[in-house]
Design a protein around this motif. Structure first.
Motif, PDB file in Angstrom:
ATOM      1  N   LEU A  47     -14.558  12.257   2.285  1.00 49.65           N
ATOM      2  CA  LEU A  47     -16.033  12.280   2.969  1.00 49.65           C
ATOM      3  C   LEU A  47     -16.670  13.573   3.220  1.00 49.65           C
ATOM      4  CD1 LEU A  47     -18.141  10.454   4.098  1.00 49.65           C
ATOM      5  CD2 LEU A  47     -16.959  10.349   6.257  1.00 49.65           C
ATOM      6  N   SER A  48     -15.886  14.619   3.651  1.00 51.10           N
ATOM      7  CA  SER A  48     -16.426  15.874   4.028  1.00 51.10           C
ATOM      8  C   SER A  48     -16.965  16.483   2.644  1.00 51.10           C
ATOM      9  CB  SER A  48     -15.421  16.720   4.382  1.00 51.10           C
ATOM     10  OG  SER A  48     -15.236  16.351   5.704  1.00 51.10           O
ATOM     11  N   LEU A  49     -16.055  16.409   1.592  1.00 54.38           N
ATOM     12  CA  LEU A  49     -16.317  16.871   0.214  1.00 54.38           C
ATOM     13  C   LEU A  49     -17.787  16.304  -0.202  1.00 54.38           C
ATOM     14  CD1 LEU A  49     -15.706  18.630  -2.095  1.00 54.38           C
ATOM     15  CD2 LEU A  49     -14.421  16.490  -3.177  1.00 54.38           C
ATOM     16  N   TYR A  50     -17.800  14.904  -0.157  1.00 52.71           N
ATOM     17  CA  TYR A  50     -18.992  14.367  -0.743  1.00 52.71           C
ATOM     18  C   TYR A  50     -20.262  14.614   0.323  1.00 52.71           C
ATOM     19  CZ  TYR A  50     -15.448  11.191  -2.461  1.00 52.71           C
ATOM     20  OH  TYR A  50     -14.238  10.671  -3.351  1.00 52.71           O
ATOM     21  N   GLN A  51     -20.036  14.903   1.386  1.00 54.17           N
ATOM     22  CA  GLN A  51     -21.167  15.088   2.310  1.00 54.17           C
ATOM     23  C   GLN A  51     -21.811  16.684   1.932  1.00 54.17           C
ATOM     24  OE1 GLN A  51     -20.518  14.937   6.447  1.00 54.17           O
ATOM     25  NE2 GLN A  51     -22.770  15.515   7.038  1.00 54.17           N
ATOM     26  N   ASN A  52     -20.631  17.457   1.826  1.00 56.06           N
ATOM     27  CA  ASN A  52     -21.080  19.079   1.343  1.00 56.06           C
ATOM     28  C   ASN A  52     -21.882  19.061  -0.070  1.00 56.06           C
ATOM     29  OD1 ASN A  52     -20.066  20.111   3.581  1.00 56.06           O
ATOM     30  ND2 ASN A  52     -17.940  20.462   2.694  1.00 56.06           N
ATOM     31  N   LEU A  53     -21.375  18.109  -1.027  1.00 56.13           N
ATOM     32  CA  LEU A  53     -21.998  18.131  -2.420  1.00 56.13           C
ATOM     33  C   LEU A  53     -23.233  17.477  -2.375  1.00 56.13           C
ATOM     34  CD1 LEU A  53     -18.761  17.391  -4.539  1.00 56.13           C
ATOM     35  CD2 LEU A  53     -19.978  19.483  -4.403  1.00 56.13           C
ATOM     36  N   LEU A  54     -23.518  16.432  -1.576  1.00 52.79           N
ATOM     37  CA  LEU A  54     -24.435  15.580  -1.841  1.00 52.79           C
ATOM     38  C   LEU A  54     -25.673  15.664  -0.952  1.00 52.79           C
ATOM     39  CD1 LEU A  54     -22.556  12.458  -2.819  1.00 52.79           C
ATOM     40  CD2 LEU A  54     -23.850  13.859  -4.061  1.00 52.79           C
ATOM     41  N   THR A  55     -25.505  16.148   0.308  1.00 57.38           N
ATOM     42  CA  THR A  55     -26.289  16.599   1.324  1.00 57.38           C
ATOM     43  C   THR A  55     -27.465  17.378   1.107  1.00 57.38           C
ATOM     44  OG1 THR A  55     -24.893  15.890   3.103  1.00 57.38           O
ATOM     45  CG2 THR A  55     -26.925  17.180   3.660  1.00 57.38           C
ATOM     46  N   PRO A  56     -27.081  18.492   0.081  1.00 56.70           N
ATOM     47  CA  PRO A  56     -28.358  19.398  -0.236  1.00 56.70           C
ATOM     48  C   PRO A  56     -29.158  18.679  -1.308  1.00 56.70           C
ATOM     49  CG  PRO A  56     -26.070  20.711  -0.448  1.00 56.70           C
ATOM     50  CD  PRO A  56     -25.751  19.097  -0.012  1.00 56.70           C
ATOM     51  N   ARG A  57     -28.337  17.620  -2.079  1.00 53.50           N
ATOM     52  CA  ARG A  57     -29.485  16.769  -2.788  1.00 53.50           C
ATOM     53  C   ARG A  57     -30.262  15.917  -2.367  1.00 53.50           C
ATOM     54  NH1 ARG A  57     -25.336  19.380  -5.191  1.00 53.50           N
ATOM     55  NH2 ARG A  57     -25.512  19.990  -7.326  1.00 53.50           N
ATOM     56  N   GLY A  58     -30.175  15.494  -1.046  1.00 53.37           N
ATOM     57  CA  GLY A  58     -30.899  14.640  -0.322  1.00 53.37           C
ATOM     58  C   GLY A  58     -30.145  13.110  -0.094  1.00 53.37           C
ATOM     59  N   VAL A  59     -28.831  13.290  -0.234  1.00 53.49           N
ATOM     60  CA  VAL A  59     -28.291  12.171   0.110  1.00 53.49           C
ATOM     61  C   VAL A  59     -27.930  12.110   1.490  1.00 53.49           C
ATOM     62  CG1 VAL A  59     -26.209  10.561  -0.402  1.00 53.49           C
ATOM     63  CG2 VAL A  59     -27.419  11.785  -2.370  1.00 53.49           C
ATOM     64  N   ARG A  60     -28.504  10.908   1.938  1.00 52.34           N
ATOM     65  CA  ARG A  60     -27.912  10.920   3.434  1.00 52.34           C
ATOM     66  C   ARG A  60     -26.612  10.057   3.915  1.00 52.34           C
ATOM     67  NH1 ARG A  60     -32.535   8.797   7.036  1.00 52.34           N
ATOM     68  NH2 ARG A  60     -31.136   9.544   8.607  1.00 52.34           N
ATOM     69  N   GLY A  61     -26.072   9.494   2.851  1.00 51.21           N
ATOM     70  CA  GLY A  61     -24.785   8.771   3.435  1.00 51.21           C
ATOM     71  C   GLY A  61     -24.415   7.627   2.176  1.00 51.21           C
ATOM     72  N   VAL A  62     -23.574   6.619   2.541  1.00 50.13           N
ATOM     73  CA  VAL A  62     -23.011   5.862   1.669  1.00 50.13           C
ATOM     74  C   VAL A  62     -23.421   4.361   1.981  1.00 50.13           C
ATOM     75  CG1 VAL A  62     -20.837   4.752   1.020  1.00 50.13           C
ATOM     76  CG2 VAL A  62     -21.138   7.075   1.477  1.00 50.13           C
ATOM     77  N   VAL A  63     -23.778   3.424   0.974  1.00 51.13           N
ATOM     78  CA  VAL A  63     -24.295   2.205   0.839  1.00 51.13           C
ATOM     79  C   VAL A  63     -22.981   1.539   0.709  1.00 51.13           C
ATOM     80  CG1 VAL A  63     -25.054   2.081  -1.290  1.00 51.13           C
ATOM     81  CG2 VAL A  63     -25.795   0.508   0.251  1.00 51.13           C
ATOM     82  N   VAL A  64     -22.672   0.278   1.410  1.00 51.53           N
ATOM     83  CA  VAL A  64     -21.421  -0.569   1.158  1.00 51.53           C
ATOM     84  C   VAL A  64     -21.982  -2.018   1.153  1.00 51.53           C
ATOM     85  CG1 VAL A  64     -19.256  -1.470   2.102  1.00 51.53           C
ATOM     86  CG2 VAL A  64     -19.935   1.088   2.367  1.00 51.53           C
ATOM     87  N   ASP A  65     -21.689  -2.877   0.082  1.00 50.05           N
ATOM     88  CA  ASP A  65     -21.958  -4.202   0.004  1.00 50.05           C
ATOM     89  C   ASP A  65     -21.089  -5.038   0.960  1.00 50.05           C
ATOM     90  OD1 ASP A  65     -24.098  -3.993  -1.789  1.00 50.05           O
ATOM     91  OD2 ASP A  65     -22.761  -4.132  -3.563  1.00 50.05           O
ATOM     92  N   CYS A  66     -21.621  -5.499   1.857  1.00 46.29           N
ATOM     93  CA  CYS A  66     -20.721  -6.415   2.756  1.00 46.29           C
ATOM     94  C   CYS A  66     -20.473  -7.523   2.360  1.00 46.29           C
ATOM     95  CB  CYS A  66     -21.588  -6.456   4.210  1.00 46.29           C
ATOM     96  SG  CYS A  66     -20.660  -7.440   5.388  1.00 46.29           S
ATOM     97  N   ALA A  67     -18.990  -7.922   2.311  1.00 43.53           N
ATOM     98  CA  ALA A  67     -18.436  -9.116   1.801  1.00 43.53           C
ATOM     99  C   ALA A  67     -18.815 -10.170   2.966  1.00 43.53           C
ATOM    100  CB  ALA A  67     -16.971  -9.012   1.571  1.00 43.53           C
ATOM    101  N   GLU A  68     -19.013 -10.035   3.916  1.00 39.51           N
ATOM    102  CA  GLU A  68     -19.333 -11.250   5.000  1.00 39.51           C
ATOM    103  C   GLU A  68     -20.715 -11.537   5.085  1.00 39.51           C
ATOM    104  OE1 GLU A  68     -18.134 -10.315   8.965  1.00 39.51           O
ATOM    105  OE2 GLU A  68     -16.281  -9.369   8.252  1.00 39.51           O
TER     106      GLU A  68
END
Length: 132
Positions: A47-68
């Protein structure tokens, strides 16, 4: 402020009060195993790696499809980190307030993060790759 000076709880004595989940520990939840703990620690590092790589590209976080509920759930980096840390320490995640009016274009899947990180790693100098 004294407790008796507060207005009465409208859900007092209601066995279906959803707020009771916050007060009652989940004694039925088994403690996390050593393998689960290792996976959570690896996920936090990723998660730390992803945040460091993607935040400068405008990504705010992760989307998860909820099974419930079958709806996408949008997790900002900090919320996802807090949820994983809570799972690591408490063995469960408490309910949290969903993102308010998220722009789906600002969020990517965990699989996208992994692929992006793998692609970025191939463009690193050989000496930097061993630290990943």
């Amino acid at each position: 402020m004294a407790h008796d000076a507060l207005p009465p709880d409208p859900f007092a004595d209601d066995p279906d009060d959803p707020a009771r989940l916050f007060d009652e520990p989940d004694d039925d939840a088994p403690p996390i195993t050593a393998d689960e703990r290792a996976e959570l620690l690896a996920d936090l590092a990723d998660l730390s790696l992803y945040q460091n790589l993607l935040t400068p590209r405008g990504v705010r976080g992760v989307v998860v499809d909820c099974a419930e509920c079958q709806d996408p759930h949008y997790h900002d980096w900090a919320l996802l980190r807090a949820s994983l840390e809570q799972l690591l320490h408490d063995g469960r995640m408490r309910p949290h307030e969903p993102a308010y009016d998220p722009d789906p274009a600002d969020y990517v899947t965990w699989e996208y993060c992994k692929g992006f990180a793998d692609g970025a790693k191939t463009h690193l100098p050989r000496s930097a790759r061993r630290f990943r």
